[in-house]
Design an enzyme around this catalytic site. Structure first.
Site, PDB file in Angstrom:
ATOM      1  N   GLU A  63      -6.457 114.670 -10.964  1.00  0.00           N
ATOM      2  CA  GLU A  63      -6.920 115.963 -11.439  1.00  0.00           C
ATOM      3  C   GLU A  63      -8.077 116.357 -11.400  1.00  0.00           C
ATOM      4  O   GLU A  63      -8.716 116.858 -12.361  1.00  0.00           O
ATOM      5  CB  GLU A  63      -6.376 116.042 -13.021  1.00  0.00           C
ATOM      6  CG  GLU A  63      -4.580 115.539 -12.882  1.00  0.00           C
ATOM      7  CD  GLU A  63      -4.329 115.500 -14.297  1.00  0.00           C
ATOM      8  OE1 GLU A  63      -4.886 115.865 -15.162  1.00  0.00           O
ATOM      9  OE2 GLU A  63      -3.041 114.892 -14.708  1.00  0.00           O
ATOM     10  N   GLU A  84       4.591 111.573 -10.066  1.00  0.00           N
ATOM     11  CA  GLU A  84       4.885 111.686 -11.526  1.00  0.00           C
ATOM     12  C   GLU A  84       6.149 112.392 -11.803  1.00  0.00           C
ATOM     13  O   GLU A  84       6.237 113.038 -12.781  1.00  0.00           O
ATOM     14  CB  GLU A  84       3.839 111.888 -12.262  1.00  0.00           C
ATOM     15  CG  GLU A  84       2.310 110.946 -11.877  1.00  0.00           C
ATOM     16  CD  GLU A  84       1.265 111.563 -12.803  1.00  0.00           C
ATOM     17  OE1 GLU A  84       1.436 112.337 -13.896  1.00  0.00           O
ATOM     18  OE2 GLU A  84       0.117 111.141 -12.253  1.00  0.00           O
TER      19      GLU A  84
HETATM   20  O1  G3I Z   1       1.430 101.494 -26.394  1.00  0.00           O
HETATM   21  C1  G3I Z   1       0.464 101.876 -27.272  1.00  0.00           C
HETATM   22  C2  G3I Z   1       0.759 101.482 -28.754  1.00  0.00           C
HETATM   23  O2  G3I Z   1       1.198 100.009 -28.803  1.00  0.00           O
HETATM   24  C3  G3I Z   1      -0.259 101.827 -29.757  1.00  0.00           C
HETATM   25  O3  G3I Z   1       0.182 101.514 -30.905  1.00  0.00           O
HETATM   26  C4  G3I Z   1      -0.462 103.319 -29.299  1.00  0.00           C
HETATM   27  C5  G3I Z   1      -1.818 103.724 -30.336  1.00  0.00           C
HETATM   28  O4  G3I Z   1      -2.952 103.229 -29.822  1.00  0.00           O
HETATM   29  O5  G3I Z   1      -1.154 103.477 -28.148  1.00  0.00           O
HETATM   30  C6  G3I Z   1       0.230 103.099 -27.243  1.00  0.00           C
HETATM   31  O6  G3I Z   1      -0.207 103.305 -25.999  1.00  0.00           O
HETATM   32  C7  G3I Z   1      -0.559 104.720 -25.763  1.00  0.00           C
HETATM   33  C8  G3I Z   1       0.419 104.838 -24.184  1.00  0.00           C
HETATM   34  O7  G3I Z   1       0.405 106.269 -23.653  1.00  0.00           O
HETATM   35  C9  G3I Z   1       1.808 104.620 -24.648  1.00  0.00           C
HETATM   36  O8  G3I Z   1       2.408 105.692 -25.407  1.00  0.00           O
HETATM   37  C10 G3I Z   1      -1.949 105.231 -25.322  1.00  0.00           C
HETATM   38  O9  G3I Z   1      -2.767 104.971 -26.332  1.00  0.00           O
HETATM   39  C11 G3I Z   1      -1.984 106.512 -24.511  1.00  0.00           C
HETATM   40  O10 G3I Z   1      -3.190 106.534 -24.058  1.00  0.00           O
HETATM   41  C12 G3I Z   1      -0.981 106.409 -23.154  1.00  0.00           C
HETATM   42  O11 G3I Z   1      -1.162 107.802 -22.803  1.00  0.00           O
HETATM   43  C13 G3I Z   1      -0.727 107.942 -21.521  1.00  0.00           C
HETATM   44  C14 G3I Z   1      -1.599 108.985 -20.691  1.00  0.00           C
HETATM   45  O12 G3I Z   1      -1.328 109.260 -19.457  1.00  0.00           O
HETATM   46  C15 G3I Z   1      -3.135 108.603 -20.842  1.00  0.00           C
HETATM   47  O13 G3I Z   1      -3.425 107.386 -20.289  1.00  0.00           O
HETATM   48  C16 G3I Z   1       0.694 108.357 -21.182  1.00  0.00           C
HETATM   49  O14 G3I Z   1       1.538 107.407 -21.615  1.00  0.00           O
HETATM   50  C17 G3I Z   1       0.922 108.634 -19.847  1.00  0.00           C
HETATM   51  O15 G3I Z   1       2.226 109.345 -19.540  1.00  0.00           O
HETATM   52  C18 G3I Z   1      -0.012 109.891 -19.365  1.00  0.00           C
HETATM   53  O16 G3I Z   1       0.218 110.150 -17.891  1.00  0.00           O
HETATM   54  C19 G3I Z   1      -0.599 111.144 -17.237  1.00  0.00           C
HETATM   55  C20 G3I Z   1      -0.960 110.424 -16.069  1.00  0.00           C
HETATM   56  O17 G3I Z   1      -1.780 109.365 -16.000  1.00  0.00           O
HETATM   57  C21 G3I Z   1      -1.698 111.603 -15.087  1.00  0.00           C
HETATM   58  N1  G3I Z   1      -1.006 112.838 -15.103  1.00  0.00           N
HETATM   59  C22 G3I Z   1      -0.537 113.494 -16.430  1.00  0.00           C
HETATM   60  C23 G3I Z   1       0.299 112.462 -17.182  1.00  0.00           C
HETATM   61  C24 G3I Z   1       0.711 112.591 -18.553  1.00  0.00           C
HETATM   62  O18 G3I Z   1      -0.458 112.802 -19.355  1.00  0.00           O
END
Ligand code: G3I
Length: 340
Positions: free
Chosen positions: A125, A236
């Site tokens: 991005e 994705e």
């Molecule tokens: O699983 C933990 C949980 O145990 C914990 O209690 C909670 C609070 O800290 O966090 C949870 O993890 C989170 C995870 O998603 C699962 O829900 C992370 O904090 C959170 O940062 C993570 O966000 C991810 C995000 O990227 C940032 O890395 C999303 O799952 C993921 O779908 C999203 O994916 C992005 C791609 O990388 C790039 N393109 C866009 C896409 C959507 O934003």
């Protein structure tokens, strides 16, 4: 099975989290049976691997890598650099300081998985969503700290040096939209012109229920038209069951009403439209030899990021429902005889 249907064309992947494969979960069984690739949804990003300078936490990335390898499943690395998951320590100091830190991180991560991760989203991005200003580059924390797009070169150069056999990708969303795609291709063409080691283009394809697969396939064709022999990865894919206006994404207003917390409450006509979109995409990918990997952004609807974006609202964008049951979209992409 999904992986067999497309075995002659490309691996089919899902974005997953370590918890899904850490024990004998239903998810782990489905992943091993149906998919031939995985992407770490978030656990191979810098904020997880290197939240503080000078120390790495490989526990989660290693767990995903080891499981995939033990099950003959390919791994797409995601992502070495993304403005949303960059710990502050990367961006302090002069551009030279930043370059040194970035290239050390990229070297350490890519080297650790050299010969095991076959493709990395090196940068994610970096193209701007609108014209003007710093376009075609996103006016991100990275752009502001470095003063230009040179950080993109630095990441690719370090990745190539660390694992020359690994395929290096740039990755972005909304490539199905002509204006965003034009800025994306402008960056790509510039990288190629300057000999930056780029092997392929990632298209996230986060789509809505009113999407036309032809728009996504046009993005693949536009990369092919560069004539550079680049690979295309659909990285994705998800298809929201809603069609939201721009102000919903911009400010959470006028978003489509939720269908509620029960998957069965989504009208059959919506699941059918979703199935048509998935079938159109996969059929189009099969017809395009430059498409060498296809990944959906999650195994089942319950894990989707779209349950909280652009607003907190139950969404059902993937191939399996929250109960891990295959949906019409799954049947549409695995059974050519399936009548949608
Ligand atoms: O699983 C933990 C949980 O145990 C914990 O209690 C909670 C609070 O800290 O966090 C949870 O993890 C989170 C995870 O998603 C699962 O829900 C992370 O904090 C959170 O940062 C993570 O966000 C991810 C995000 O990227 C940032 O890395 C999303 O799952 C993921 O779908 C999203 O994916 C992005 C791609 O990388 C790039 N393109 C866009 C896409 C959507 O934003």
């Amino acid at each position: 099975m999904l992986r067999e249907v497309y075995a002659a064309h490309f691996p089919v992947g899902a974005a997953i989290q370590r918890s899904q494969i850490a024990s004998a979960t239903p998810d782990r069984a489905i992943l091993a049976a149906q998919f031939s690739s995985i992407t770490a949804e978030y656990e191979m990003k810098p904020d997880i691997i290197a939240p503080t300078q000078g120390s790495y936490d490989w526990s989660r990335s290693d767990a995903l890598m080891d499981w995939a390898e033990a099950n003959g499943i390919a791994v797409r690395g995601h992502a070495l650099l993304w403005h949303q998951t960059t710990p502050a320590w990367f961006l302090s100091g002069s551009p030279a300081d930043i370059r040194a830190k970035l290239q050390q991180y990229v070297t350490d991560v890519v080297s650790r998985y050299a010969g095991r991760i076959h493709a990395w989203d090196v940068v994610n991005e970096v193209a701007s969503d609108s014209g003007g200003g710093t376009a075609p580059y996103r006016d991100s924390n990275w752009y502001q700290a470095v003063g230009n797009g040179d950080y993109i070169d630095w990441a690719f150069e370090a990745a190539r040096a660390a694992d020359p056999a690994c395929k290096l990708f740039i990755n972005d969303y909304n490539t199905e939209l002509p204006a965003k795609r034009a800025r994306y291709l402008e960056i790509i063409a510039d990288l190629l012109a300057r000999g930056v080691p780029l092997d392929g283009v990632g298209h996230q394809f986060h789509l809505q229920i009113n999407a036309d697969p032809a728009d996504s396939l046009a993005a693949i064709d536009a990369v092919d038209a560069l004539g550079a022999g680049l690979e295309n990865h659909a990285t994705e894919i998800d298809v929201s069951v809603y069609s939201d206006p721009g102000e919903c994404f911009a400010g959470g207003v006028n978003c489509a009403a939720s269908y509620g917390s029960q998957a069965a409450n989504v009208p059959a006509s919506v699941y059918a439209a979703q199935a048509q979109i998935y079938r159109g995409l996969f059929d189009g990918f099969v017809q395009r030899p430059s498409v060498t990997s296809v990944t959906v952004w999650g195994l089942h609807d319950g894990q989707s990021w779209l349950n909280s974006f652009p607003v907190s609202r139950n969404n059902y964008p993937l191939l399996f429902d929250p109960d891990r049951q295959p949906k019409p979209a799954f049947h549409a992409v695995t059974d050519p005889a399936y009548v949608i």
